[in-house]
Design a protein around this motif. Structure first.
Motif, PDB file in Angstrom:
ATOM      1  N   TYR A  31       0.843  -1.188   0.000  1.00 18.07           N
ATOM      2  CA  TYR A  31       0.000   0.000   0.000  1.00 18.07           C
ATOM      3  C   TYR A  31       0.883   1.244   0.000  1.00 18.07           C
ATOM      4  O   TYR A  31       2.035   1.204   0.446  1.00 18.07           O
ATOM      5  N   LEU A  32       0.306   2.341  -0.472  1.00 21.23           N
ATOM      6  CA  LEU A  32       0.948   3.638  -0.330  1.00 21.23           C
ATOM      7  C   LEU A  32       0.559   4.245   1.013  1.00 21.23           C
ATOM      8  O   LEU A  32      -0.531   3.979   1.532  1.00 21.23           O
ATOM      9  N   SER A  33       1.433   5.082   1.555  1.00 19.96           N
ATOM     10  CA  SER A  33       1.086   5.807   2.775  1.00 19.96           C
ATOM     11  C   SER A  33      -0.208   6.582   2.558  1.00 19.96           C
ATOM     12  O   SER A  33      -0.372   7.222   1.515  1.00 19.96           O
ATOM     13  N   TYR A  34      -1.113   6.490   3.513  1.00 19.67           N
ATOM     14  CA  TYR A  34      -2.420   7.170   3.526  1.00 19.67           C
ATOM     15  C   TYR A  34      -3.461   6.491   2.645  1.00 19.67           C
ATOM     16  O   TYR A  34      -4.615   6.916   2.623  1.00 19.67           O
ATOM     17  N   LYS A  67       0.924  -5.026  14.290  1.00 24.84           N
ATOM     18  CA  LYS A  67       2.308  -4.864  14.751  1.00 24.84           C
ATOM     19  C   LYS A  67       3.168  -4.324  13.618  1.00 24.84           C
ATOM     20  O   LYS A  67       2.948  -4.655  12.448  1.00 24.84           O
ATOM     21  N   ASN A  68       4.160  -3.486  13.988  1.00 22.58           N
ATOM     22  CA  ASN A  68       5.084  -2.967  12.981  1.00 22.58           C
ATOM     23  C   ASN A  68       6.228  -3.941  12.778  1.00 22.58           C
ATOM     24  O   ASN A  68       6.261  -5.026  13.369  1.00 22.58           O
ATOM     25  N   GLN A  69       7.191  -3.548  11.936  1.00 22.07           N
ATOM     26  CA  GLN A  69       8.274  -4.479  11.588  1.00 22.07           C
ATOM     27  C   GLN A  69       9.203  -4.781  12.757  1.00 22.07           C
ATOM     28  O   GLN A  69       9.977  -5.746  12.720  1.00 22.07           O
ATOM     29  N   SER A  70       9.118  -3.992  13.833  1.00 22.43           N
ATOM     30  CA  SER A  70       9.904  -4.265  15.037  1.00 22.43           C
ATOM     31  C   SER A  70       9.164  -5.187  15.997  1.00 22.43           C
ATOM     32  O   SER A  70       9.691  -5.529  17.061  1.00 22.43           O
ATOM     33  N   LEU A 107       3.237   5.421   8.366  1.00 20.88           N
ATOM     34  CA  LEU A 107       4.687   5.256   8.322  1.00 20.88           C
ATOM     35  C   LEU A 107       5.072   4.076   7.433  1.00 20.88           C
ATOM     36  O   LEU A 107       4.480   2.989   7.542  1.00 20.88           O
ATOM     37  N   PRO A 108       6.048   4.246   6.540  1.00 21.07           N
ATOM     38  CA  PRO A 108       6.489   3.131   5.688  1.00 21.07           C
ATOM     39  C   PRO A 108       7.068   1.995   6.538  1.00 21.07           C
ATOM     40  O   PRO A 108       7.644   2.224   7.608  1.00 21.07           O
ATOM     41  N   GLY A 109       6.899   0.770   6.059  1.00 19.06           N
ATOM     42  CA  GLY A 109       7.436  -0.383   6.763  1.00 19.06           C
ATOM     43  C   GLY A 109       6.581  -1.615   6.547  1.00 19.06           C
ATOM     44  O   GLY A 109       5.574  -1.584   5.831  1.00 19.06           O
ATOM     45  N   VAL A 137       3.760  -0.948   3.748  1.00 14.65           N
ATOM     46  CA  VAL A 137       3.374   0.426   3.436  1.00 14.65           C
ATOM     47  C   VAL A 137       4.585   1.141   2.857  1.00 14.65           C
ATOM     48  O   VAL A 137       5.680   1.094   3.425  1.00 14.65           O
ATOM     49  N   ASN A 138       4.401   1.762   1.695  1.00 14.67           N
ATOM     50  CA  ASN A 138       5.483   2.461   0.994  1.00 14.67           C
ATOM     51  C   ASN A 138       5.139   3.944   0.867  1.00 14.67           C
ATOM     52  O   ASN A 138       3.968   4.312   0.707  1.00 14.67           O
TER      53      ASN A 138
END
Length: 288
Positions: A31-34, A67-70, A107-109, A137-138
């Motif tokens: 996906y794109l941001s937003y 969850k994010n990439q962390s 946020l990208p990730g 997300v890019n």
């Protein structure tokens, strides 16, 4: 004996029966941001009776853990309240949920998400967990952008951005519209499949609407008009007329039209196709 009694109690606990199964799948891989991020959730009723899923007290019948990439849980930005649903015996329902409404995913990730669905006899610490879905997300790199004012509103400014992006299914042409004054993204979505070997044509009319013409198949061009609120106000498809390609023409009064094209009408196209005989309908003895 004590262990047997405990096991019997666990087996008889209604919240522990496998009443439902839950499966989640994001609509796209990237996906794109937003951009709106939708997740499809499938729930199968295995309880042996019709099952109504509803919110009880402060507990929602379904919730999501993102969850994010962390590996850190993404907190909710607004509380989620989803309408309940009833699932007939042995059947599966499928629903789409918009994650951006309740989670900040700009946020990208890389992200993961799973759902937890609860039957009426389960509290907020219980429920049936789905598999994990994954998406990325890019930020995206604009291929074109322009700033315009908002008609009738002094001091307001918008920035249009076009972005070529592959969401994991096919190459798409995206539009982003940002409120420059408040640094707020008003819209971000795909206008459709884009064959990027021919550059998209763009023009701004007297009302500061953005007109975009891009090739979506080797034979079809998509013509889309977006206003300063980020809304698509027109979408039409055109076919090439003759040997030259369609283009955007601006009249002296500032209005814009697609020139050198034939408006594509799928119903009319189907009627024209019926006029041609199939090879199997050719009379015997006639060779082509």
């Amino acid at each position: 004996m004590r262990i047997l009694i405990l096991l019997a109690a666990l087996l008889l606990s209604p919240s522990l029966f496998a009443q439902i199964t839950v499966h989640i799948k994001p609509n796209n891989q990237s996906y794109l941001s937003y951009e709106p991020i939708h997740a499809q959730v499938s729930i199968t009723n295995q309880s042996g009776r019709p099952l109504t899923l509803r919110n009880t007290g402060n507990d929602s019948w379904i919730e999501f853990v993102v969850k994010n990439q962390s590996g850190r849980v993404v907190g909710q930005i607004t509380p989620a309240a989803y309408a309940g649903t009833t699932i007939p015996t042995g059947e599966t329902i499928r629903s789409s949920f918009l994650l951006n409404n309740h989670y900040d995913l700009a946020l990208p990730g890389n992200y993961s998400v799973y759902a937890v669905a609860r039957t009426p006899d389960q509290n907020g610490r219980q429920g049936t967990r789905s598999n994990q879905g994954y998406f990325t997300v890019n930020r995206g790199v604009p291929s074109w952008k322009a700033k315009v004012g908002v008609p009738g509103v002094a001091g307001d400014e918008r920035e249009y951005r076009l972005i070529d992006f592959n969401n994991g299914n096919s190459p798409q042409l995206y539009i982003q519209v940002e409120d420059v004054k408040f640094s707020r993204m008003l819209a971000c979505y795909s206008m459709g499949r884009n064959l990027s070997f021919r550059q998209a044509l763009k023009s701004i009319d007297r009302e500061n609407n953005l007109h975009v013409l891009f090739m979506t198949t080797p034979e079809l061009y998509c013509y889309t008009v977006i206003n300063t609120a980020g809304e698509t106000v027109k979408r039409l498809y055109h076919k090439t007329a003759g040997s030259t390609k369609p283009y955007l023409h601006t009249h002296d009064d500032g209005s814009i039209v697609v020139a050198n094209s034939i408006l594509y009408d799928p119903e009319k196209e189907a009627e024209e196709q019926k006029k041609f005989h199939k090879l199997s309908e050719v009379p015997g003895g006639f060779e082509q």
